[in-house]
Design an enzyme around this catalytic site. Structure first.
Site, PDB file in Angstrom:
ATOM      1  CB  THR A 128      -0.918  -0.008   1.233  1.00 40.59           C
ATOM      2  OG1 THR A 128      -1.638  -1.240   1.248  1.00 40.59           O
ATOM      3  CG2 THR A 128      -1.892   1.159   1.194  1.00 40.59           C
ATOM      4  N   PRO A 129       1.129   1.820  -1.166  1.00 45.30           N
ATOM      5  CG  PRO A 129       0.878   2.683  -3.321  1.00 45.30           C
ATOM      6  CD  PRO A 129       0.281   1.693  -2.353  1.00 45.30           C
ATOM      7  CB  CYS A 130       2.339   5.165   2.800  1.00 46.14           C
ATOM      8  SG  CYS A 130       3.505   3.990   3.475  1.00 46.14           S
ATOM      9  CG  HIS A 131       6.690   4.151  -1.474  1.00 45.49           C
ATOM     10  ND1 HIS A 131       5.919   3.010  -1.261  1.00 45.49           N
ATOM     11  CD2 HIS A 131       6.997   4.162  -2.787  1.00 45.49           C
ATOM     12  CE1 HIS A 131       5.781   2.366  -2.405  1.00 45.49           C
ATOM     13  NE2 HIS A 131       6.426   3.040  -3.353  1.00 45.49           N
TER      14      HIS A 131
END
Length: 179
Positions: A128-131
């Site tokens: 889950t690409p919070c980056h």
């Protein structure tokens, strides 16, 4: 149902993969704050299919051969946090969004700080690409895995910083940023 876990090595350090049943529930950082993601009782993995698949897909991602994860996810958080985390899943590989853009996407443009807080509590890092969420100026901002890991992940995806007043829209066209 209890959570099961295993550790896997990666270019951003050792990651702790956590499953709940047939779903991935967390990808935690080697030096993660113990109170950042609270899940409950855990036991060591004994060959979970979902953790095998998560480990394989992460290896492919780091090798540059995967740009999308195909895993069942089980988010543990508030309804607002889950809404933010679902929005993160819509950010395409190699692109970024600002906290304000996520707040607007979930229908609450005044919730920029709350979006930032929810982003910081994302239990399923990388997948889950919070980056992919950055400051409105284009600067890399706080990240549970550290800014060096955030930069590595974005670079791995081929992201290049945009000047503060220019952003690439999802359609690929360039537009002036209002954020």
């Amino acid at each position: 149902m209890t959570f099961t876990y295993r550790f896997t090595d990666s270019p951003v350090g050792q990651l702790k993969l956590i499953a709940k049943g047939a779903c991935l529930a967390a990808v935690l950082w080697e030096n993660d704050r113990p109170d950042r993601v609270l899940l409950g009782a855990m036991s060591e993995d004994q060959g979970s299919d979902i953790l095998n698949r998560a480990e394989q897909q992460l290896a492919e991602y780091f090798a540059g051969t995967r740009n999308r994860f195909d895993l069942a996810l089980d988010f543990h958080g508030t309804d607002f946090q889950k809404k933010v985390w679902q929005a993160l899943l819509t950010i395409p590989f190699g692109q970024t969004r600002s906290y304000l853009e996520i707040a607007v996407q979930i229908g609450n443009p005044a919730a920029v700080r709350a979006v930032g807080a929810a982003n910081g509590k994302n239990p399923i890092s990388i997948v889950t690409p919070c980056h992919r969420v950055i400051g409105s100026s284009g600067a890399l901002t706080g990240f549970a895995g550290g800014l060096a890991a955030k930069a590595l992940l974005l670079n791995l995806e081929g992201w290049t910083p945009q000047p503060a007043n220019r952003r690439v829209a999802a359609s690929g066209s360039t537009q002036a940023s209002l954020f």
